[in-house]
Write a protein that holds these residues in place. Structure first.
Motif, short mmCIF file in Angstrom:
data_model
loop_
_atom_site.label_atom_id
_atom_site.label_comp_id
_atom_site.label_asym_id
_atom_site.label_seq_id
_atom_site.Cartn_x
_atom_site.Cartn_y
_atom_site.Cartn_z
N ILE A 158 -6.36 5.66 0.89
CA ILE A 158 -6.23 4.36 1.37
C ILE A 158 -6.62 4.62 2.96
CG2 ILE A 158 -4.71 2.72 2.14
CD1 ILE A 158 -2.48 3.60 -0.22
N THR A 216 -6.96 2.69 6.25
CA THR A 216 -6.52 1.57 6.81
C THR A 216 -6.40 1.92 8.57
OG1 THR A 216 -4.16 0.47 7.19
CG2 THR A 216 -4.20 3.06 6.84
N SER A 267 0.67 -0.99 -0.01
CA SER A 267 -0.11 -0.09 0.08
C SER A 267 0.78 1.18 0.13
CB SER A 267 -0.91 0.10 1.33
OG SER A 267 -1.87 -0.86 1.19
#
Length: 60
Positions: free
Chosen positions: A21, A23, A8
């Protein structure tokens, strides 16, 4: 981010405008999502600052 895996991290430069992203502890794996751009009437005034132009003016 400690929860971001190396794959990532490597994908960050390749994200398209509006992609993020996600997370953290709520996700088993990092997730890439697309966020719609806000209408200009709702968006904050956060355009990039022309730093080079400002620095040139300060040098004069």
């Amino acid at each position: 981010m400690s929860s971001l895996d190396s794959v990532s991290k490597e994908s960050i430069p390749n994200l398209a405008p509006g992609q993020v992203i996600l997370t953290g502890v709520l996700f088993e794996l990092p997730i890439i999502i697309q966020v719609d751009q806000l209408k200009s009437t709702l968006a904050p005034n956060s355009e990039n600052i022309p730093l080079l132009d400002i620095w040139k003016l300060k040098g004069k």
